[in-house]
Design a protein around this motif. Sequence first.
Motif, PDB file in Angstrom:
ATOM      1  N   ARG A 206      -1.370  -1.151  14.700  1.00 26.17           N
ATOM      2  CA  ARG A 206      -2.411  -1.139  14.019  1.00 26.17           C
ATOM      3  C   ARG A 206      -3.258  -0.362  13.212  1.00 26.17           C
ATOM      4  NH1 ARG A 206      -3.464  -6.037  15.520  1.00 26.17           N
ATOM      5  NH2 ARG A 206      -5.497  -5.701  15.196  1.00 26.17           N
ATOM      6  N   VAL A 207      -3.890  -0.860  12.115  1.00 26.18           N
ATOM      7  CA  VAL A 207      -4.816   0.883  11.604  1.00 26.18           C
ATOM      8  C   VAL A 207      -6.322  -0.007  11.273  1.00 26.18           C
ATOM      9  CG1 VAL A 207      -5.295   1.520   9.090  1.00 26.18           C
ATOM     10  CG2 VAL A 207      -2.844   0.484  10.144  1.00 26.18           C
ATOM     11  N   LYS A 208      -7.022   1.176  12.085  1.00 27.53           N
ATOM     12  CA  LYS A 208      -8.092   0.542  11.368  1.00 27.53           C
ATOM     13  C   LYS A 208      -9.313   1.622  10.660  1.00 27.53           C
ATOM     14  CE  LYS A 208     -12.279   1.083  14.499  1.00 27.53           C
ATOM     15  NZ  LYS A 208     -13.060   2.178  15.929  1.00 27.53           N
TER      16      LYS A 208
ATOM     17  N   ASP B 219       0.287  -5.429   4.694  1.00 32.65           N
ATOM     18  CA  ASP B 219       0.373  -5.656   6.017  1.00 32.65           C
ATOM     19  C   ASP B 219       0.367  -7.165   6.568  1.00 32.65           C
ATOM     20  OD1 ASP B 219      -2.534  -7.142   7.048  1.00 32.65           O
ATOM     21  OD2 ASP B 219      -4.272  -6.868   5.483  1.00 32.65           O
ATOM     22  N   ILE B 220       0.977  -7.412   7.525  1.00 29.68           N
ATOM     23  CA  ILE B 220       1.544  -8.549   8.018  1.00 29.68           C
ATOM     24  C   ILE B 220       0.788  -9.771   8.535  1.00 29.68           C
ATOM     25  CG2 ILE B 220       3.501  -7.282   7.859  1.00 29.68           C
ATOM     26  CD1 ILE B 220       3.619  -6.935  11.107  1.00 29.68           C
TER      27      ILE B 220
ATOM     28  N   GLU C 209      -9.540  -3.966  11.997  1.00 28.13           N
ATOM     29  CA  GLU C 209      -8.258  -3.607  12.642  1.00 28.13           C
ATOM     30  C   GLU C 209      -7.640  -5.401  12.378  1.00 28.13           C
ATOM     31  OE1 GLU C 209      -8.237  -2.860  16.725  1.00 28.13           O
ATOM     32  OE2 GLU C 209      -9.830  -1.344  16.827  1.00 28.13           O
ATOM     33  N   PHE C 210      -6.207  -4.525  11.867  1.00 25.83           N
ATOM     34  CA  PHE C 210      -4.944  -4.967  11.128  1.00 25.83           C
ATOM     35  C   PHE C 210      -3.666  -4.547  11.477  1.00 25.83           C
ATOM     36  CE2 PHE C 210      -6.836  -2.932   7.786  1.00 25.83           C
ATOM     37  CZ  PHE C 210      -5.787  -2.232   7.426  1.00 25.83           C
TER      38      PHE C 210
ATOM     39  N   GLY D 176       0.369  -1.147   0.024  1.00 28.36           N
ATOM     40  CA  GLY D 176      -0.063   0.158  -0.178  1.00 28.36           C
ATOM     41  C   GLY D 176       1.035   1.387   0.148  1.00 28.36           C
ATOM     42  N   ILE D 177       0.527   2.001  -1.425  1.00 29.80           N
ATOM     43  CA  ILE D 177       1.404   3.249  -1.410  1.00 29.80           C
ATOM     44  C   ILE D 177       0.595   4.539  -1.188  1.00 29.80           C
ATOM     45  CG2 ILE D 177       2.783   4.399  -2.625  1.00 29.80           C
ATOM     46  CD1 ILE D 177       3.880   2.151  -2.241  1.00 29.80           C
TER      47      ILE D 177
END
Length: 999
Positions: A615-617, A648-649, A623-624, A551-552
């Motif tokens: 973490r991203v929501k 994304d891990i 959430e990941f 993702g950029i």
Amino acid sequence: ARSRLTDGEGHLRYLTVLQDITAEHMARERADRSARELDDWFDLSPVGMLLYDHAGLLVRTNPAFEALAGAVPVQMSDTDPALQALLAWHKGRPPAQLRPGATPLVRDGWLPQPDGRLRRLRAIIRCYLTPSGQSRYMAVVEDRSVEEERDLAQIQMGALMDTAGVGVATFQESAGWVAQGPKAAADASAASASMASLKSINRDIVLPGSHADYDRLQQALRQGQRLEVRYAVRHPERGERWLLTRVEPGVMASGKRTTSVVTLDVTEQHVAQQRSEELLREVTTILESTTAGIAYLRGDHLVRCNRRFEAMLGLRSGVAGRSMAELFGEHPQAQRISADTLQALREGLTYETEFELRTAGSDADPADSGKAAIWYALSVRRTGPPSETMEAIAVLSDISRLKHQQAELERLARDRELMFSLSEVGISFIRDGCIQRANDALAQLAGCTVAELSGAPLASLFVDGDDFLRLWPEEEQALRAYGRWIGERQLRRRDGRRLWVQVSKRLVMEGDPAGGMIASYVNVDDRHRAEEAVALQAERTRAILDSVLVGIVTVGPRGIEWMNRSARRMFGGDLADFVNQPISAVATPDADHPFRQTQYIHELVEGQAETFECRVKALDNREFWVVGNAVVTGRDGNERQLTYALMDIDGRRQAEARIAEAQASLQRIIEAAPLAITLRDARSLRVLQINEVAARVIGRPASEVIDLSPEDLFEPGLAERMRLDMLQALASSEVTKREYSQPLDGQMRTWDARYLPLSAPGEAADQLLLVATDVTEQRVAQQAKFEEAIAQREMLVKEVHHRIKNNLQGVAGLLQQIAARKPEVASVISEVVGQVQAIAQVYGLQVGVTGVLRVKNVVEAIIGSVQRTFGRSIRFEIEGSAPHEWALPEAESIPIALTINELLTNAIKHSRLASNDLFEGVSTTLHFSEAGVRLDIANTARLPEGFTLAGVPGGVSGLGLVRALLPRRNASLALTQQDDRVVATVVLAPPVVTRLAQV
């Protein structure tokens, strides 16, 4: 009246009834005579009259009205709007207050005449009812122009006398002094226009210097002598005033003597005369002090001039009487100036010239080359009408300074021309959308010559003329608001090559593009192409970034500016959801979240990366975990950006867990579900897993089906179809639905099959899941329900048609009862009854028929209805093949039925009797061909001379009704005379009629 009867033994009998109609005949003659007298009165009336109905039809006009309004059309809506307003005709109808018995409506108006003048008319409009109950409107139009002109003349005369301050009085022997005008000099003195007021000017208010003139006036009044005298009075309020009184005796046509006295306040004239004398002195002073030399000429000789004129020509005093040649002395152009001046004065023209004069008293010494010469401008024009002694004014002006300025302007013009011609920038002068002038640089840009550009439309320079016209309003708005416009446009060279230029336009006259504009064109094609290359490279870079799995995200001072496809999928939204939003919008509430570290954009050094894990929501509340870095990138050399690269891990671990869970769930579903489930390999379409239900449908054990293709399990036709369906399902991301029929336990069963491609996120499908459900009983129930609904609908339609037919027949019966009670409308109601019965016949045919109506059945039904109505026989024949294949659509059945009914009714009504007084029957022939259907209805009759269908007016009966009912497309009507019979031909072609493929 004569009627034919047949007795019980079959013998033919005739019954004749005679009736005395003498009284009716006499009454009709009296009515005709009264109508003729009314017509004569209508035509001979000197007052304009017209008659029209509520629909605006002009029933009648008389010659007096046509003389006032000119030739008028048939309809009120086609007349002049001024005439419609005069006749109270508004929006296609008369006013509501104009009713029968109401007070007549009076309207005034102005009607334009052919010569452009306006004529004042007055209209009186009354409404009444005709014996048939229709509203008619009678209008009487009067010409009021003469009264208007008389009133206007009186107003103008009064205004003229009031404006001039003139008092008029007339002495008549029989009536004494009679006033004919307003007060004389009302605002200047107490004297009035009437003689009584004139006599009230006593000698006390007359100034002493005017006593003698006043006494002469009184004597002339007493003796009735002609006299004009001017005298001064002192008004108690206005002060000193001067009056001019004229006494004019005369004799009227009756021989009686009369004396008219006109008194005029001439104070302003007297004061003006005194002022003129004063002005003459002032003008003389001005002429002597002006810087221009002014002289008065009579013919070729000088009468008078000011001192400046003498000084400019170097003359001594006492030059009066000299000729033009003598005035200019030894100047080389003296003779020419003198001759040209005299010639111009004879022709009534103004003579103007410029010359250089060197005199002994001038500052321009010929020996001194450093001093400038003196230039004079001479203008001579006539001061009065042509006569033998031509009088003129000569004005001599020193234009030396103007000449020097003109020379300077010429030098500036040459410099500007050199700049215009030698400039490397394309320049043009534009007016009215055309190039008036262009330089060589613009011609080189356009790839043509300067002559070819001159007069060419400006739009012809550009690639797309329509696009230029579309953008011109924006340019015009900027020019009007700011006086200039700058932008870039693409030119089209003569060789077809396109060239980008920067255009700058400036108005010659501020705020007015019509005054022209100056446009410059600079070649920026190289820069533009470089920018396009940079933009293309940027687009390619973004396309590459869109294809990567990382993702950029690009963040500027105002927030997120761009993100690739992976980032949009990661954040759960589109680019529009995040533009100008801070990247912290997808951060978790942690205060030290990397997305909240706004100092990165200012503190990071270009080329240095900040790595983080957080973490991203997403917008969908997912959430990941992601791992990424942030780097600083520049834009346009003056703004800093942050570019985030995110991976994304968390999804990988979750994906592995989901895959394992999905495989276990799928295995349990396959084994336990009561459905036929098969899992196949996406590349080879071979069976990977299958449950017992699916194996039982195939008819083989589950262990034997594994690793077999569709061709190994099914017959060739079904196997080929299933392979195509599987390939289509793999090409789609949605569930693909199909139905198959396969025998099971000796019965043919219907299976609802659904294909679902299975794949990892972002990858191509590697497996294909087939789930089939036995829907045999459902399909049988649906088919039965559908057939039941169709049967119920047909029954309801037949019931509705049956009831409509019964109701229409009831209406026809009621109309026949009304016709029996009112014989005067029996003929009209008879036509309506026939039309209603024709419609009823169509609905009657639809009661027992499923689907469309046959043309043959409709024609036979209408013929039978007309025969029963009139008691006449109609011969009916059919020609052509397959008449049962031609049908009428439901929408066309009733109009066609009414058309046939009306034509048959007309044929019976207008048929002649034969020599034996027997009715000659009507013949009807129905022709069927490949092109369509033709119906011929013939009867013994004769058409009027010059008859055409186009001349038949529209209406609700007769041929007008037929023309209104007949479809406009693929249907025609013709009426021809064939020997002693009239033949009506109706031609119907598809889609008005339909040919059925199977009957």
